[in-house]
Scaffold this active site. Structure first.
Site, PDB file in Angstrom:
ATOM      1  N   ASP A 100       3.093   3.936   6.568  1.00  0.00           N
ATOM      2  CA  ASP A 100       2.356   3.748   7.817  1.00  0.00           C
ATOM      3  C   ASP A 100       3.232   3.215   8.944  1.00  0.00           C
ATOM      4  OD1 ASP A 100       2.732   1.068   6.750  1.00  0.00           O
ATOM      5  OD2 ASP A 100       1.282   0.421   8.257  1.00  0.00           O
ATOM      6  N   LYS A 147      17.124   3.722   2.554  1.00  0.00           N
ATOM      7  CA  LYS A 147      17.753   3.750   3.880  1.00  0.00           C
ATOM      8  C   LYS A 147      18.981   2.852   3.826  1.00  0.00           C
ATOM      9  CE  LYS A 147      14.052   3.462   7.052  1.00  0.00           C
ATOM     10  NZ  LYS A 147      13.377   2.692   8.124  1.00  0.00           N
ATOM     11  N   PHE A 168      12.550   5.485  11.380  1.00  0.00           N
ATOM     12  CA  PHE A 168      11.291   4.952  10.857  1.00  0.00           C
ATOM     13  C   PHE A 168      10.404   6.125  10.480  1.00  0.00           C
ATOM     14  CE2 PHE A 168       7.210   2.861  10.726  1.00  0.00           C
ATOM     15  CZ  PHE A 168       7.550   1.674  10.085  1.00  0.00           C
ATOM     16  N   VAL A 169      10.048   6.188   9.199  1.00  0.00           N
ATOM     17  CA  VAL A 169       9.303   7.342   8.706  1.00  0.00           C
ATOM     18  C   VAL A 169       7.850   6.976   8.411  1.00  0.00           C
ATOM     19  CG1 VAL A 169      11.274   8.612   7.776  1.00  0.00           C
ATOM     20  CG2 VAL A 169      10.165   6.893   6.358  1.00  0.00           C
ATOM     21  N   LYS A 184       0.800  -1.193   0.000  1.00  0.00           N
ATOM     22  CA  LYS A 184       0.000   0.000   0.000  1.00  0.00           C
ATOM     23  C   LYS A 184       0.851   1.269   0.000  1.00  0.00           C
ATOM     24  CE  LYS A 184      -3.401  -2.122   3.112  1.00  0.00           C
ATOM     25  NZ  LYS A 184      -3.912  -2.012   4.504  1.00  0.00           N
ATOM     26  N   GLY A 185       2.067   1.168   0.467  1.00  0.00           N
ATOM     27  CA  GLY A 185       2.856   2.356   0.836  1.00  0.00           C
ATOM     28  C   GLY A 185       3.077   3.377  -0.260  1.00  0.00           C
ATOM     29  N   GLU A 236       8.076   2.401  -5.767  1.00  0.00           N
ATOM     30  CA  GLU A 236       8.098   1.899  -4.386  1.00  0.00           C
ATOM     31  C   GLU A 236       8.219   3.085  -3.433  1.00  0.00           C
ATOM     32  OE1 GLU A 236       7.285  -0.022  -2.290  1.00  0.00           O
ATOM     33  OE2 GLU A 236       8.740  -1.566  -1.773  1.00  0.00           O
ATOM     34  N   ASP A 237       7.747   2.892  -2.204  1.00  0.00           N
ATOM     35  CA  ASP A 237       7.861   3.974  -1.230  1.00  0.00           C
ATOM     36  C   ASP A 237       9.261   4.036  -0.622  1.00  0.00           C
ATOM     37  OD1 ASP A 237       7.536   1.564   0.137  1.00  0.00           O
ATOM     38  OD2 ASP A 237       6.001   2.289   1.519  1.00  0.00           O
TER      39      ASP A 237
HETATM   40  P1  IMP Z   1      12.481  -3.977   3.070  1.00  0.00           P
HETATM   41  O1  IMP Z   1      12.081  -5.321   2.548  1.00  0.00           O
HETATM   42  O2  IMP Z   1      13.164  -4.088   4.413  1.00  0.00           O
HETATM   43  O3  IMP Z   1      13.312  -3.159   2.096  1.00  0.00           O
HETATM   44  O4  IMP Z   1      11.180  -3.198   3.436  1.00  0.00           O
HETATM   45  C1  IMP Z   1      10.356  -2.686   2.525  1.00  0.00           C
HETATM   46  C2  IMP Z   1       9.021  -2.345   3.104  1.00  0.00           C
HETATM   47  O5  IMP Z   1       9.019  -2.163   4.545  1.00  0.00           O
HETATM   48  C3  IMP Z   1       8.609  -1.009   2.544  1.00  0.00           C
HETATM   49  O6  IMP Z   1       7.980  -1.158   1.286  1.00  0.00           O
HETATM   50  C4  IMP Z   1       7.694  -0.474   3.622  1.00  0.00           C
HETATM   51  O7  IMP Z   1       6.398  -0.954   3.430  1.00  0.00           O
HETATM   52  C5  IMP Z   1       8.267  -1.029   4.908  1.00  0.00           C
HETATM   53  N1  IMP Z   1       9.139  -0.029   5.581  1.00  0.00           N
HETATM   54  C6  IMP Z   1      10.474  -0.068   5.680  1.00  0.00           C
HETATM   55  N2  IMP Z   1      10.948   1.011   6.347  1.00  0.00           N
HETATM   56  C7  IMP Z   1       9.865   1.754   6.634  1.00  0.00           C
HETATM   57  C8  IMP Z   1       9.690   3.027   7.316  1.00  0.00           C
HETATM   58  O8  IMP Z   1      10.629   3.708   7.752  1.00  0.00           O
HETATM   59  N3  IMP Z   1       8.410   3.452   7.422  1.00  0.00           N
HETATM   60  C9  IMP Z   1       7.332   2.774   6.943  1.00  0.00           C
HETATM   61  N4  IMP Z   1       7.452   1.595   6.312  1.00  0.00           N
HETATM   62  C10 IMP Z   1       8.708   1.090   6.163  1.00  0.00           C
END
Ligand code: IMP
Length: 179
Positions: A159, A131, A152-153, A43-44, A99-100
């Site tokens: 969300d 990040k 964490f944003v 959803k992000g 992607e967010d």
């Molecule tokens: P990854 O697999 O660790 O790269 O995480 C990706 C997903 O985790 C993102 O698409 C977000 O939905 C969630 N996520 C990671 N960091 C944050 C954050 O700081 N705030 C909100 N959602 C996050």
């Protein structure tokens, strides 16, 4: 909109809008004459996608893909489930994933591998945030909004336990006890 009491603003609406305009212009330039298909990862990235798509001045099509990354409240384990798949094949299309945030990179690693098996003509990634301090795998990012610290944003679609997605800015949730 007034900032929430427990959220510190990281990027204002104006800052986000300016960067999204720049990303849109770069994408429009690179995809002129191509068969651009944006795949918005739900959803992000729903807010980012809505703004980015309108900042891209070349023809495009749009698809949504729902993903759920399993893990703790604030981190992913790399176990990813497609909760809602694309409605059409992407074979031969110029696909740009929207992607967010790339955090550990595990979700994108899964998605990029999955989409590559569907034989798009090209497959690139546009993410609003990266990040790098938390990266567990290398992710090739073609279009990046901002690099951020290990915080964490929330807001602008992102969300914390389904809250804060509607904030028009990006912020950092203050931990309990912080003033
Ligand atoms: P990854 O697999 O660790 O790269 O995480 C990706 C997903 O985790 C993102 O698409 C977000 O939905 C969630 N996520 C990671 N960091 C944050 C954050 O700081 N705030 C909100 N959602 C996050």
């Amino acid at each position: 909109m007034q900032p929430e009491r427990d959220v510190d603003v990281l990027f204002s609406e104006a800052t986000l809008a300016a960067r999204v305009r720049e990303l849109g212009a770069a994408i429009a330039c690179d995809y002129s004459g191509k068969d651009l298909l944006l795949i918005s990862v739900l959803k992000g990235s729903f807010v980012f996608t809505a703004d980015l798509a309108r900042a891209i001045s070349v023809p495009l099509a749009l698809e949504f893909l729902g993903l759920k990354s399993y893990g703790g409240e604030q981190s992913s384990t790399g176990v990813v489930q497609i909760t809602s798949d694309l409605t059409r094949p992407i074979e031969g299309r110029d696909v740009l994933i929207v992607e967010d945030i790339v955090d550990t990179g595990l979700t994108m690693q899964y998605l990029q591998k999955n989409l590559a098996t569907r034989n798009p003509r090209s497959l690139k990634l546009c993410t609003l945030l990266n990040k790098p301090a938390r990266a567990r795998v290398a992710t090739t990012i073609d279009y990046l909004g901002f690099t951020i610290e290990d915080v964490f944003v929330v807001g602008y679609g992102l969300d914390w336990d389904e809250r804060y997605r509607n904030l028009p800015y990006l912020g950092v949730v203050r931990q309990q006890g912080e003033v």
